[in-house]
Enzyme design. Structure first.
Site, PDB file in Angstrom:
ATOM      1  CG  HIS A  24       8.977  56.502  19.169  1.00  0.00           C
ATOM      2  ND1 HIS A  24       8.223  55.427  19.836  1.00  0.00           N
ATOM      3  CD2 HIS A  24       8.978  55.981  18.009  1.00  0.00           C
ATOM      4  CE1 HIS A  24       8.037  54.483  19.115  1.00  0.00           C
ATOM      5  NE2 HIS A  24       8.435  54.839  17.901  1.00  0.00           N
ATOM      6  CD  GLU A  25       9.638  57.807  14.333  1.00  0.00           C
ATOM      7  OE1 GLU A  25      10.872  57.413  13.687  1.00  0.00           O
ATOM      8  OE2 GLU A  25       8.767  57.215  14.324  1.00  0.00           O
ATOM      9  CG  HIS A  28      13.013  53.931  15.798  1.00  0.00           C
ATOM     10  ND1 HIS A  28      12.850  52.887  16.451  1.00  0.00           N
ATOM     11  CD2 HIS A  28      11.466  54.351  15.670  1.00  0.00           C
ATOM     12  CE1 HIS A  28      11.508  52.421  16.714  1.00  0.00           C
ATOM     13  NE2 HIS A  28      10.869  53.545  16.279  1.00  0.00           N
TER      14      HIS A  28
END
Length: 235
Positions: A24-25, A28
């Site tokens: 998820h990170e 980004h």
């Protein structure tokens, strides 16, 4: 005292939350890099190596505490840095929203992949049970734990996706809707809520359900993540 199965379940959930939160990170940072901001890349954060992302409190202690209290298990990795000033000024608001959405989209893709693997595993194990080859230990236990871990992985990713889309700073949903604010002043005022985010979440997650017997966040997540889970898993 917690039973052994309960402890194992908590540890599996915490592990799967972190397994899901790290991509998820990275997503980004990957999206920011694609849009012209190399901050995350230069910081060495475009990697799946857990050492680059784990936050001792948010990644380990917080989810263990939440699991021990029996509530939903959330965790966070170290936020991937990015500098919106590196985006094209003409599309900066759009690009910030795309960077924010990249994380939840990554969780949804993980959920899709997990559901597909679960279906294949379920078909294989069901065929084995019918033939009798998996009807005895230890294969039956292997089948059970494999399907349980895969289904939990799907559920965790859907929960992370829907939870992060809540428009509460610093969650991703706040960055998705922030371009809707007409003035920089109103946007700054909105982001000042960030310093109260943790107390707000504690109140919503624990105090309101305990004091009033209602669980507004649980209802929202059941209606979104829970419904998507049932759809993907064919429940």
């Amino acid at each position: 005292m917690f039973s052994t199965s309960r402890i194992i379940s908590i540890l599996i959930s915490v592990g799967l939350v972190m397994l899901s939160a790290i991509p998820h990170e990275v997503a980004h940072g990957w999206m920011a890099n694609r849009l012209g901001d190399p901050t995350a890349k230069r910081a060495g954060r475009l990697t799946l190596n857990p050492a680059a992302h784990i936050d001792p409190f948010g990644s380990i202690l917080l989810p263990l505490i939440m699991g021990a209290f029996g509530g939903p298990i959330f965790a966070y990795a170290k936020p991937v840095p990015y500098n919106p000033m590196n985006f094209d000024p003409k599309t900066r608001n759009r690009d910030e929203a795309l960077v924010a959405l990249a994380g939840p989209v990554c969780n949804f893709l993980q959920a899709l992949a997990g559901a597909a693997v679960w279906r294949l595993a379920y078909w294989g194990f069901t065929s084995g049970l019918q033939s009798g080859s998996l009807a005895v230990d230890p294969w039956y236990n292997v089948a059970y734990w494999t399907l349980m871990i895969l289904s939990t992985y799907v559920y965790v990713n859907l929960m992370l996706m829907c939870f992060n889309l809540i428009p509460l700073p610093p969650l991703d949903g706040s960055k998705v809707i922030s371009p809707l604010f007409r003035s920089e002043r109103s946007r700054r005022a909105y982001y000042q809520v960030q310093q109260y985010a943790m107390p707000i979440l504690i109140v919503v997650l624990y105090l309101i359900p305990y004091a009033f017997g209602v669980d507004p966040l649980g209802w929202i997540l059941d209606s979104t993540a829970g419904s998507l889970y049932d759809l993907l898993m064919g429940a």
